[in-house]
Scaffold this motif. Structure first.
Motif, mmCIF file in Angstrom:
data_model
loop_
_atom_site.group_PDB
_atom_site.id
_atom_site.type_symbol
_atom_site.label_atom_id
_atom_site.label_comp_id
_atom_site.label_asym_id
_atom_site.label_seq_id
_atom_site.Cartn_x
_atom_site.Cartn_y
_atom_site.Cartn_z
ATOM 1 N N PHE A 159 7.210 8.979 -5.567
ATOM 2 C CA PHE A 159 8.350 8.794 -4.665
ATOM 3 C C PHE A 159 7.892 8.192 -3.337
ATOM 4 C CE2 PHE A 159 9.423 12.148 -7.629
ATOM 5 C CZ PHE A 159 10.705 11.796 -8.034
ATOM 6 N N ARG A 160 6.781 7.489 -3.357
ATOM 7 C CA ARG A 160 6.228 6.906 -2.141
ATOM 8 C C ARG A 160 7.130 5.779 -1.633
ATOM 9 N NH1 ARG A 160 0.362 8.299 -1.955
ATOM 10 N NH2 ARG A 160 0.091 6.689 -0.371
ATOM 11 N N THR A 161 7.055 5.550 -0.344
ATOM 12 C CA THR A 161 7.814 4.467 0.269
ATOM 13 C C THR A 161 6.904 3.397 0.861
ATOM 14 O OG1 THR A 161 7.961 5.729 2.339
ATOM 15 C CG2 THR A 161 9.788 5.948 0.759
ATOM 16 N N ASP A 162 5.583 3.523 0.608
ATOM 17 C CA ASP A 162 4.645 2.510 1.092
ATOM 18 C C ASP A 162 4.388 1.477 -0.005
ATOM 19 O OD1 ASP A 162 3.057 3.886 -0.699
ATOM 20 O OD2 ASP A 162 1.560 4.532 0.771
ATOM 21 N N ASP A 163 3.269 0.761 0.081
ATOM 22 C CA ASP A 163 2.959 -0.294 -0.885
ATOM 23 C C ASP A 163 2.619 0.236 -2.271
ATOM 24 O OD1 ASP A 163 3.343 -2.168 1.075
ATOM 25 O OD2 ASP A 163 1.205 -2.426 1.538
ATOM 26 N N TYR A 164 2.527 1.569 -2.419
ATOM 27 C CA TYR A 164 2.135 2.160 -3.698
ATOM 28 C C TYR A 164 3.288 2.893 -4.384
ATOM 29 C CZ TYR A 164 -2.566 0.977 -2.209
ATOM 30 O OH TYR A 164 -3.685 0.281 -1.800
ATOM 31 N N GLY A 165 4.495 2.643 -3.956
ATOM 32 C CA GLY A 165 5.650 3.292 -4.580
ATOM 33 C C GLY A 165 6.876 2.408 -4.512
ATOM 34 N N GLY A 166 7.879 2.789 -5.308
ATOM 35 C CA GLY A 166 9.126 2.033 -5.298
ATOM 36 C C GLY A 166 9.265 1.152 -6.521
ATOM 37 N N SER A 167 9.022 -0.138 -6.380
ATOM 38 C CA SER A 167 9.177 -1.083 -7.483
ATOM 39 C C SER A 167 8.077 -0.892 -8.524
ATOM 40 C CB SER A 167 9.127 -2.517 -6.961
ATOM 41 O OG SER A 167 7.819 -2.816 -6.487
ATOM 42 N N LEU A 168 8.286 -1.450 -9.698
ATOM 43 C CA LEU A 168 7.262 -1.400 -10.748
ATOM 44 C C LEU A 168 5.969 -2.022 -10.244
ATOM 45 C CD1 LEU A 168 6.306 -0.909 -13.655
ATOM 46 C CD2 LEU A 168 7.361 -3.094 -14.282
#
Length: 390
Positions: free
Chosen positions: A198-207
């Motif tokens: 559930f990260r919101t940095d460059d390591y979470g979000g989109s595939l």
């Protein structure tokens, strides 16, 4: 040609057949060090005729162990024990492989044969080490599990470097093949899955962002080990949970792994959860995970390994003949019958009785087999083992 006994070559590492002993956690190490149990356990599989024998998930850090019984290669002192295992495997004509792993939010569990699940106060009183796990986000694996600490940027670098150092130690120990564990809800797979990340940095979000850290680890390990050493990756091709990781994601991921120099994708499934969920879509049965290996192989154009309740000789052969996978990974069936590969060769008429077995065994078994036939008795083991395999 019986494809099960066709040689397979990965980066110059030749396997005598396409039968693989899948990694199976034995939870029997002491402080991360392997014991005589492991030497006997893995040696018997090589004697049994498999082409490639995997040592179980081996932790890259002390606190990355799934249980206190996991082996590790996080320090140089652990190399010698692993070197003995690799030597015993190769002395019997098989190739030696090792799977390296970080348990992530599933770390700190009780050993499987002592109940699984999170460690209790009683376990701690009995001397079990306990620690706070890490993960992509502060979301516990399931009820009762400790809440993981989200990895900072420095923490990600540290884990990546731990995978690299462990892979280098594995090469020093003499392993022919290294596999990165990116399945079953452990650290690297938890970055991939929207059930855990559930990260919101460059390591979470989109595939693309969720794939970033596992791909960084892959790139770093590939660069750190010899170009002649094959690199495999085990994935969970699907979470079996709506809203989780799906086979279409696995195809995209496998294409990226191939670009980074991965030689084979070992296609398992499941092992991840979110609070209140179950693997509701999972229906186990013989070969239930084979379609995922087939789809990844076809659409990502990369070699795959098939796993999942593959028991019979003919079924294993049919998977290969139909082009659904390149290697057959066997686990529980090999615990039941470590000599499955030798029996399979006899089943397909590729050998005479016991001629490919270790010569110390072959002499005794040939004498026994002949005595049974001379007395008119049936060689019970052959029939029983084949019936069970079917």
């Amino acid at each position: 040609m019986v494809k099960l006994f066709e040689k397979a070559i990965f980066r110059g590492v030749e396997l005598r057949n396409r039968i693989v002993i899948s990694p199976m956690g034995m939870y029997s190490a002491e402080n991360g060090y392997v014991t005589p149990f492991h030497l006997v356990h893995y040696g018997k599989f090589a004697m049994g005729g498999a082409g490639l024998v995997f040592v179980e998930q081996t932790s890259v850090t002390r606190k990355g162990r799934i249980t206190n019984g996991d082996p590790g290669l996080w320090e140089d002192g652990q190399i010698d024990g692993m070197r003995q295992i690799a030597h015993v495997i190769k002395a019997q004509g098989a190739r030696a492989a090792i799977q390296i792993n970080h348990g992530g939010r599933k770390s700190g569990q009780q050993r499987a044969f002592r109940g699984n699940g999170p460690l209790t106060d009683r376990d701690i009183e009995m001397g079990e080490e306990v620690w706070d796990p890490v993960g992509p986000s502060d979301v516990a694996f399931s009820d009762g599990f400790r809440t993981p600490r989200p990895l900072s940027h420095d923490g990600l670098v540290g884990v990546r470097d731990a995978f690299v150092a462990t892979a280098r130690r594995a090469v020093l120990a003499g392993f022919d093949v290294i596999e990165l564990h990116m399945a079953h809800g452990y650290l690297l797979q938890s970055f991939l899955s929207p059930l855990a990340n559930f990260r919101t940095d460059d390591y979470g979000g989109s595939l693309e962002s969720r794939m970033r850290f596992p791909l960084e680890v892959t790139r770093a390990v590939r660069a750190a080990i010899p170009s002649s050493t094959p690199l495999f990756v085990r994935i969970s091709a699907t979470d079996w949970i709506d809203g989780g990781w799906e086979i279409e994601d696995s195809v995209v991921f496998a294409r990226r792994l191939k670009e980074l120099g991965v030689d084979l994708v070992d296609c398992s499934t499941g092992g991840n959860l979110r609070a209140g969920s179950t693997n509701a879509n999972l229906a186990r049965g013989p070969g239930y995970q084979v379609p995922f290996a087939e789809q990844v192989r076809r659409e990502a154009e990369i070699a795959t390994g098939a796993v999942g309740m593959i028991r019979s000789f003919d079924f294993a052969e049919r998977i290969l003949q139909d082009g659904r996978a390149d290697l057959i990974f066997l686990a529980r069936q090999m615990l039941f019958n470590p000599f499955w590969a030798h029996h399979a060769a006899e089943h397909f008429g590729l050998t005479g009785k016991f001629e490919d077995w270790p010569e110390q065994y072959g002499w005794w078994l040939t004498k026994w087999h002949g005595a049974l036939h001379a007395s008119g008795e049936s060689p019970l083991d052959e029939g029983r083992l084949r019936d069970a395999a079917e």
